[in-house]
Design a protein around this motif. Structure first.
Motif, PDB file in Angstrom:
ATOM      1  N   HIS A  36       1.447   3.196  -2.571  1.00 29.23           N
ATOM      2  CA  HIS A  36       1.894   3.597  -3.900  1.00 29.23           C
ATOM      3  C   HIS A  36       1.038   4.766  -4.371  1.00 29.23           C
ATOM      4  CE1 HIS A  36      -1.650   1.898  -5.742  1.00 29.23           C
ATOM      5  NE2 HIS A  36      -1.453   0.769  -5.071  1.00 29.23           N
ATOM      6  N   ALA A  50      -2.540  -0.957 -11.123  1.00 29.53           N
ATOM      7  CA  ALA A  50      -2.149  -1.336  -9.764  1.00 29.53           C
ATOM      8  C   ALA A  50      -2.727  -2.713  -9.417  1.00 29.53           C
ATOM      9  CB  ALA A  50      -2.634  -0.287  -8.765  1.00 29.53           C
ATOM     10  N   ILE A  51      -3.979  -2.960  -9.827  1.00 30.25           N
ATOM     11  CA  ILE A  51      -4.590  -4.274  -9.578  1.00 30.25           C
ATOM     12  C   ILE A  51      -3.810  -5.339 -10.326  1.00 30.25           C
ATOM     13  CG2 ILE A  51      -6.693  -5.655  -9.765  1.00 30.25           C
ATOM     14  CD1 ILE A  51      -8.267  -3.003  -9.816  1.00 30.25           C
ATOM     15  N   THR A  63       4.859   2.114   2.268  1.00 28.29           N
ATOM     16  CA  THR A  63       3.857   2.180   3.343  1.00 28.29           C
ATOM     17  C   THR A  63       4.039   3.424   4.218  1.00 28.29           C
ATOM     18  OG1 THR A  63       5.252   0.581   4.494  1.00 28.29           O
ATOM     19  CG2 THR A  63       3.223  -0.255   3.543  1.00 28.29           C
ATOM     20  N   ARG A 120      -0.538  -6.047  -8.608  1.00 28.63           N
ATOM     21  CA  ARG A 120      -0.712  -6.750  -7.341  1.00 28.63           C
ATOM     22  C   ARG A 120      -0.956  -8.234  -7.587  1.00 28.63           C
ATOM     23  NH1 ARG A 120      -5.617  -6.817  -4.004  1.00 28.63           N
ATOM     24  NH2 ARG A 120      -5.003  -7.832  -2.056  1.00 28.63           N
ATOM     25  N   PRO A 136      -6.761   6.596  -7.637  1.00 27.05           N
ATOM     26  CA  PRO A 136      -7.780   5.677  -7.121  1.00 27.05           C
ATOM     27  C   PRO A 136      -8.423   4.897  -8.274  1.00 27.05           C
ATOM     28  CG  PRO A 136      -8.046   7.859  -6.173  1.00 27.05           C
ATOM     29  CD  PRO A 136      -7.000   7.985  -7.234  1.00 27.05           C
ATOM     30  N   GLY A 137      -8.615   3.615  -8.070  1.00 24.68           N
ATOM     31  CA  GLY A 137      -9.275   2.783  -9.075  1.00 24.68           C
ATOM     32  C   GLY A 137      -8.366   2.381 -10.220  1.00 24.68           C
ATOM     33  N   GLU A 157     -14.140   5.870 -10.934  1.00 26.53           N
ATOM     34  CA  GLU A 157     -13.111   5.047 -10.303  1.00 26.53           C
ATOM     35  C   GLU A 157     -13.636   3.652  -9.951  1.00 26.53           C
ATOM     36  OE1 GLU A 157     -12.334   7.656  -7.108  1.00 26.53           O
ATOM     37  OE2 GLU A 157     -11.189   9.048  -8.340  1.00 26.53           O
ATOM     38  N   LYS A 158     -14.883   3.631  -9.493  1.00 29.38           N
ATOM     39  CA  LYS A 158     -15.430   2.348  -9.051  1.00 29.38           C
ATOM     40  C   LYS A 158     -15.721   1.406 -10.229  1.00 29.38           C
ATOM     41  CE  LYS A 158     -20.348   3.605  -8.943  1.00 29.38           C
ATOM     42  NZ  LYS A 158     -20.844   2.670  -9.952  1.00 29.38           N
ATOM     43  N   CYS A 182     -11.703   4.380  -3.881  1.00 33.63           N
ATOM     44  CA  CYS A 182     -12.119   4.250  -5.279  1.00 33.63           C
ATOM     45  C   CYS A 182     -13.497   3.593  -5.393  1.00 33.63           C
ATOM     46  CB  CYS A 182     -11.088   3.461  -6.080  1.00 33.63           C
ATOM     47  SG  CYS A 182     -10.919   1.735  -5.602  1.00 33.63           S
ATOM     48  N   TYR A 239      -4.630   3.674   4.006  1.00 35.68           N
ATOM     49  CA  TYR A 239      -4.190   3.565   2.604  1.00 35.68           C
ATOM     50  C   TYR A 239      -5.338   3.554   1.605  1.00 35.68           C
ATOM     51  CZ  TYR A 239       0.158   2.436   4.930  1.00 35.68           C
ATOM     52  OH  TYR A 239       1.255   2.491   5.724  1.00 35.68           O
ATOM     53  N   SER A 296       0.857  -1.185   0.000  1.00 34.90           N
ATOM     54  CA  SER A 296       0.000   0.000   0.000  1.00 34.90           C
ATOM     55  C   SER A 296       0.892   1.233   0.000  1.00 34.90           C
ATOM     56  CB  SER A 296      -0.854   0.014   1.266  1.00 34.90           C
ATOM     57  OG  SER A 296      -1.534  -1.193   1.403  1.00 34.90           O
ATOM     58  N   LYS A 330      -7.903   4.608  -0.843  1.00 37.22           N
ATOM     59  CA  LYS A 330      -8.088   5.863  -1.579  1.00 37.22           C
ATOM     60  C   LYS A 330      -9.553   6.118  -1.901  1.00 37.22           C
ATOM     61  CE  LYS A 330      -3.509   5.454  -3.650  1.00 37.22           C
ATOM     62  NZ  LYS A 330      -2.816   4.755  -4.739  1.00 37.22           N
ATOM     63  N   TYR A 381     -11.140  -8.186  -1.467  1.00 34.65           N
ATOM     64  CA  TYR A 381      -9.707  -8.386  -1.205  1.00 34.65           C
ATOM     65  C   TYR A 381      -8.927  -8.469  -2.517  1.00 34.65           C
ATOM     66  CZ  TYR A 381      -5.542 -11.179  -0.151  1.00 34.65           C
ATOM     67  OH  TYR A 381      -4.270 -11.652  -0.082  1.00 34.65           O
ATOM     68  N   ILE A 382      -9.464  -9.217  -3.475  1.00 33.91           N
ATOM     69  CA  ILE A 382      -8.743  -9.440  -4.733  1.00 33.91           C
ATOM     70  C   ILE A 382      -8.625  -8.160  -5.559  1.00 33.91           C
ATOM     71  CG2 ILE A 382      -8.917 -10.574  -6.993  1.00 33.91           C
ATOM     72  CD1 ILE A 382     -10.073 -13.000  -5.542  1.00 33.91           C
ATOM     73  N   PHE A 383      -9.711  -7.372  -5.591  1.00 35.78           N
ATOM     74  CA  PHE A 383      -9.735  -6.250  -6.534  1.00 35.78           C
ATOM     75  C   PHE A 383      -9.197  -4.943  -5.960  1.00 35.78           C
ATOM     76  CE2 PHE A 383     -13.162  -8.778  -8.762  1.00 35.78           C
ATOM     77  CZ  PHE A 383     -12.396  -9.017  -9.885  1.00 35.78           C
ATOM     78  N   CYS A 384      -8.841  -4.910  -4.701  1.00 29.43           N
ATOM     79  CA  CYS A 384      -8.383  -3.634  -4.123  1.00 29.43           C
ATOM     80  C   CYS A 384      -7.054  -3.216  -4.773  1.00 29.43           C
ATOM     81  CB  CYS A 384      -8.214  -3.737  -2.618  1.00 29.43           C
ATOM     82  SG  CYS A 384      -7.615  -2.178  -1.928  1.00 29.43           S
ATOM     83  N   PRO A 385      -7.038  -2.075  -5.490  1.00 25.39           N
ATOM     84  CA  PRO A 385      -5.800  -1.662  -6.168  1.00 25.39           C
ATOM     85  C   PRO A 385      -4.744  -1.211  -5.168  1.00 25.39           C
ATOM     86  CG  PRO A 385      -7.705  -0.361  -6.900  1.00 25.39           C
ATOM     87  CD  PRO A 385      -8.134  -1.143  -5.719  1.00 25.39           C
ATOM     88  N   ASP A 386      -5.150  -0.925  -3.936  1.00 24.94           N
ATOM     89  CA  ASP A 386      -4.214  -0.372  -2.966  1.00 24.94           C
ATOM     90  C   ASP A 386      -3.807  -1.382  -1.905  1.00 24.94           C
ATOM     91  OD1 ASP A 386      -3.943   2.491  -3.745  1.00 24.94           O
ATOM     92  OD2 ASP A 386      -6.110   2.274  -3.753  1.00 24.94           O
ATOM     93  N   ALA A 387      -4.169  -2.628  -2.090  1.00 21.38           N
ATOM     94  CA  ALA A 387      -3.857  -3.672  -1.117  1.00 21.38           C
ATOM     95  C   ALA A 387      -4.256  -3.219   0.286  1.00 21.38           C
ATOM     96  CB  ALA A 387      -2.375  -4.040  -1.175  1.00 21.38           C
ATOM     97  N   ALA A 388      -5.375  -2.497   0.356  1.00 21.06           N
ATOM     98  CA  ALA A 388      -5.778  -1.928   1.640  1.00 21.06           C
ATOM     99  C   ALA A 388      -6.792  -2.807   2.363  1.00 21.06           C
ATOM    100  CB  ALA A 388      -6.354  -0.531   1.426  1.00 21.06           C
ATOM    101  N   ILE A 389      -7.250  -3.880   1.712  1.00 20.88           N
ATOM    102  CA  ILE A 389      -8.209  -4.775   2.369  1.00 20.88           C
ATOM    103  C   ILE A 389      -7.488  -6.080   2.678  1.00 20.88           C
ATOM    104  CG2 ILE A 389     -10.374  -6.047   2.129  1.00 20.88           C
ATOM    105  CD1 ILE A 389     -11.412  -3.795   0.392  1.00 20.88           C
ATOM    106  N   ILE A 424     -14.171   0.333  -5.768  1.00 24.22           N
ATOM    107  CA  ILE A 424     -14.216  -0.909  -6.556  1.00 24.22           C
ATOM    108  C   ILE A 424     -14.752  -2.054  -5.699  1.00 24.22           C
ATOM    109  CG2 ILE A 424     -12.747  -2.695  -7.592  1.00 24.22           C
ATOM    110  CD1 ILE A 424     -11.114  -0.539  -8.876  1.00 24.22           C
ATOM    111  N   THR A 471      -1.645   7.089   1.827  1.00 24.32           N
ATOM    112  CA  THR A 471      -2.509   7.570   0.737  1.00 24.32           C
ATOM    113  C   THR A 471      -3.977   7.659   1.127  1.00 24.32           C
ATOM    114  OG1 THR A 471      -2.545   5.298  -0.038  1.00 24.32           O
ATOM    115  CG2 THR A 471      -1.045   6.791  -1.161  1.00 24.32           C
TER     116      THR A 471
END
Lengths: 304, 570
Positions: free
Chosen positions: A23, A32-33, B25, A36, A27-28, A223-224, B552, B548, A21, B550, B523-531, B554, B29
């Motif tokens: 980075h 990044a996804i 970290t 990961r 958002p969205g 974003e969503k 979004c 962290y 986290s 943001k 968990y899988i789709f969080c772009p920020d690894a925040a979940i 998603i 963000t």
């Protein structure tokens, strides 16, 4: 009463969190996804090469890095050859189990790094080349690239001067190099993405993975809706998911029920200026591309 | 603004190449965020609409996972009659089911029935609550009375049920025909209630064998659930003969195995469930039965499926007509003079009022008339002072509390809802209210809900919140049923239950609206690894790292079943 197995949608993704986290992706961000999930699959024995692209910024300012694997920041056009060189060095020192990944945007792949990419593919360097494709130079302010689709607004193709040229077909170009493995994937289908990375890891030689990666600010989308856009791109056949082995064997990864291209276009502000006729034109050219792809599939089957 | 001094370093002091020394970290963000996700478990529309308060998603998903015993215990939290409800409930849960938009509503009643039938002969052990010293008298052993007694026993109070008839079950026993509810099923479920420790005294009519005042004097509370016992009179000329009989009386005789005492060509008057039940029962007894109803099919209060089945069995319904005179020759009925009706202005019930068309009288051949034009209560058992303050019913709030000391009421005698499930729910709510009164505690607002759902904050997930990308468009499964030609000859049960394969297939179609099954999408789709996934915590499955995230959204968009809501950051 928890964790009902039948309601699981995706295969287990690895628990290890190699991308951290903090980075600075918007958002969205689809890229990044993608990173990961890719790193979860590739594991810690991985070296990444970033040319100039969104991820060169996303990874964070010096002295921090979002990816806890070695990362090399290289010049715009040199992602593929830098990765190839790192591989050569590793080979000399006898380190065979490390994945070397070139992680470039569409600008660094379709345009600026294109010559080196071709050379590297021709030499069949043992690397995984990932192009996360957000269909323009998003990082520098949404300028058109040769990955920008027909009809799209960008800051260099504004208003009625929207892009009038079609998107390059990267997979066909790479297939023409007869590389061992080339595949398209996108973030809405983690199973597919993970499977293709696993497959790429198991193959010796040049592997290319082309990831469609929604960009909320660049596509002028919510974003969503990144995952939704990614899913619609596949369902509308704008971005079909398939693999090409050795440049000749085409294999469709999934064929969901067809969705009108309009649904996909409607999610994105970069297409909002298009008239009904222009939208129909995109539908027509998408259908033609699909028919052509189906033809390749058929030929591949006949050869087998 | 003070200028930072520039520090000059020689090349010797610089590293050989720039290398990152730490990860991002340090960069919080989360400060970018203006909305944030909250994992919120909500109540599905099916559970919300269940009059008995069952946790529908709970038992369906448990059944899908093969955890039948857990599913049974979850149902036991709210109802002692899953086998009965799985058969006779008009299942409003299925009407509300979000799956209806994608392949058809889940066959919830068949799932419930399967769970109940699986444990019918050998129910899992249930323990009553620790005895509180309080004792409650329940008048009537129908669904409301037995449900109340069952829950009181679970809460730790003693309960004694007084039943006027020779067998317990009330309307379940005497009002619902065997082809819809086999007596073995009812017997097994009542046995379960008795095994829990509820005392049922049959053949003891309150007001005759034991007085109401005695009960009030002897018990700590009285729950009156006497139901509908009296038929409304026909109101036609000559309706006072022996050949004009109330429908519930005929049903009672058939259900208790007695001679129905009805002629060979009966005419059933009415359009409710009693009319359907009595007509279909008489058909099975070989009578040439027909039905007459003063409005149209659209206004019929009977369960739609019952009407369909009745018509399929070849019974004719005459719409828009009503009897005006019973015709007799030498004291024997020869026919019924009826008059045609048309629909006028809507009445108090919202249905259009039937208006007679003058001069349209005609005669229907019949040798007896069975009235099923509505039932009413019999409150003769109440003492005069209370009787004077009641109308057709005993006025009670939704928790069964009345204006009278120690007296609670529920079921048809209070609200006239007319369904088994509503009565079961009423009995349970009354038991909760009685328990609260005994313990001197207030009743929670959401007491009507299953205990498994009470901590949830949101309600009734609409279909729009279901992400259909994650569900297949699979059709609803229906269990088999007896062919019309076979079923009209016997009182055997018409509908069969699910097979094991059907159950699994059907239960797995459930969206599980509002209940997080840990599918990992967020968990899988969080772009920020925040979940992150939470282990070893019963109440939490995922943790959002707010530092962290943001915002979004998603995770909320890709949650298949509306378990994540985005809220503005304050």
């Amino acid at each position: 009463m928890r964790a009902l197995p039948h309601l699981k949608q995706f295969t287990e993704v690895a628990e290890q969190e190699i991308m951290h986290s903090g980075h600075v992706a918007c958002p969205g961000c689809g890229a990044a996804i993608a990173m990961r999930l890719a790193l979860k699959t590739l594991g810690r024995r991985t070296i990444i090469v970033f040319p100039a692209c969104c991820w060169a910024v996303i990874d964070g300012p010096f002295p921090y890095s979002a990816c806890s694997v070695p990362v090399f920041q290289v010049a715009f056009e040199t992602a593929s050859i830098s990765a190839g060189a790192i591989r050569a060095g590793l080979d000399i020192t006898g380190k065979k189990d490390i994945n070397v990944v070139a992680w470039a945007g569409d600008g660094g792949t379709f345009d600026i790094g294109f010559g080196q990419l071709s050379a590297c593919a021709e030499r069949n360097d043992n690397i995984i080349y990932v192009c996360y494709d957000n269909e323009a130079y998003m990082n520098t302010g949404i300028q058109r690239s040769s990955a920008t689709p027909w009809g799209s607004w960008t800051t260099t193709t504004p208003g009625t001067d929207f892009k009038k040229e079609r998107k390059k077909n990267l997979l066909e170009i790479m297939a023409a190099h007869r590389i061992p493995y080339a595949a398209t994937t996108t973030v809405a289908y983690p199973d597919d993405l993970i499977r293709k990375f696993r497959k790429a890891m198991s193959i010796d030689g040049f592997k290319l993975i082309h990831i469609f990666s929604p960009c909320p600010p660049g596509h002028k989308a919510l974003e969503k809706d990144s995952i939704l856009e990614s899913r619609y791109a596949v369902e509308s056949r704008v971005f079909p998911l398939y693999e090409v082995e050795h440049g000749t064997h085409y294999k469709l990864s999934m064929d969901p029920p067809q969705r009108p291209v309009r649904d996909y276009l409607a999610l994105q502000g970069r297409f909002k200026h298009l008239t009904d006729e222009q939208r129909d034109f995109i539908q027509k050219s998408t259908d033609e591309e699909w028919a052509r792809l189906m033809h390749f599939m058929k030929v591949s089957e006949a050869v087998e | 603004m003070s200028q930072k001094p520039i520090i000059y370093k020689s090349w010797r002091e610089l590293p050989l190449m720039t290398a990152s020394m730490g990860d991002t970290t340090v960069n919080k963000t989360g400060s970018w965020r203006n909305v944030e996700p909250h994992h919120v478990e909500q109540v599905a529309p099916c559970s919300l609409r269940c009059p008995a308060g069952n946790d529908v998603v709970g038992f369906v998903t448990l059944a899908a996972a093969g955890k039948l015993e857990e599913a049974w215990h979850l149902l036991a939290e709210t109802t002692p009659f899953p086998g009965t409800c799985g058969r006779v409930c008009p299942h409003p849960c299925e009407t509300e089911c979000n799956r209806d938009h994608l392949g058809g509503a889940i066959n919830i009643h068949s799932v419930e029935r399967y769970i109940a039938d699986y444990f019918m002969d050998k129910p899992p052990e249930q323990k009553p609550g620790t005895f509180s010293g309080k004792h409650v008298a329940v008048i009537g052993s129908g669904p409301a009375g037995l449900s109340c007694a069952y829950h009181l026993k679970r809460f730790g109070h003693a309960a004694t049920v007084f039943e006027a008839h020779s067998k317990a079950g009330g309307m379940l026993r005497v009002g619902i025909p065997d082809y819809r509810l086999p007596p073995e099923v009812l017997d097994a479920e009542i046995r379960r209630i008795i095994d829990l420790g509820v005392e049922i005294i049959t053949g003891s009519r309150v007001g005759k064998d034991v007085s109401f005042d005695q009960l009030v004097h002897k018990f700590d509370a009285v729950f009156a659930a006497v139901g509908f016992t009296n038929s409304r009179p026909l109101g036609a000329e000559g309706d006072d003969g022996d050949d004009v009989v109330p429908g519930i009386e005929v049903l009672r005789k058939i259900n208790l195995g007695m001679d129905d005492g009805v002629g060979n060509k009966p005419l059933v008057v009415g359009g409710g469930n009693t009319a359907m039940d009595v007509a279909r029962s008489l058909l099975r007894k070989g009578k040439d039965v027909s039905v007459i109803y003063r409005r149209t099919r659209y206004e019929m209060p009977a369960i739609a499926e019952e009407i369909d089945e009745l018509l399929a069995e070849g019974i004719e319904i005459t719409f828009l007509a009503t009897p005006v005179e019973v015709l007799r020759e030498n004291g024997k009925m020869t026919g019924v003079k009826c008059i045609r009706m048309k629909l006028g202005e809507p009445d108090a019930s919202g249905r259009r009022r039937p208006v007679p068309i003058e001069g349209s009288e005609y005669v229907i051949e019949a040798d007896c008339v069975i009235t099923a034009i509505g039932e009413t209560t019999d409150l003769e058992f109440l003492p005069d002072d209370i009787r004077a303050k009641t109308s057709w019913n005993i006025p009670a709030d939704e928790l069964g509390r009345t204006a009278f000391d120690k007296l609670y009421a529920g079921g048809d005698v209070a609200d006239g809802a007319g369904t088994v499930t509503a009565a079961i729910g009423y009995g349970r709510r009354a038991a909760i209210a009685i328990d609260a009164a005994f313990r001197g505690k207030p009743v929670a607002d959401n007491a009507a809900m299953s205990p498994s759902l009470r901590e949830r904050t949101g309600y009734a997930i609409p279909f729009e919140e279901i992400n259909t990308a994650y569900f297949e468009d699979l059709p609803r499964s229906e269990p088999g049923s007896l062919k019309v030609s076979e079923r009209i000859k016997t009182l055997d049960e018409v509908h069969q239950g699910f097979s094991e394969a059907d159950l699994e297939k059907e239960a797995k179609r459930c969206f599980s609206c509002g209940t997080c099954p840990a599918c990992d999408n967020c968990y899988i789709f969080c772009p920020d690894a925040a979940i992150s996934k939470v282990k070893d915590d019963k109440n939490k499955l995922y943790l959002v790292d707010i530092e962290y995230c943001k915002g979004c959204g998603i995770c909320a968009a890709e949650c298949p079943r509306g378990c994540i809501v985005m809220k503005a950051v304050r």
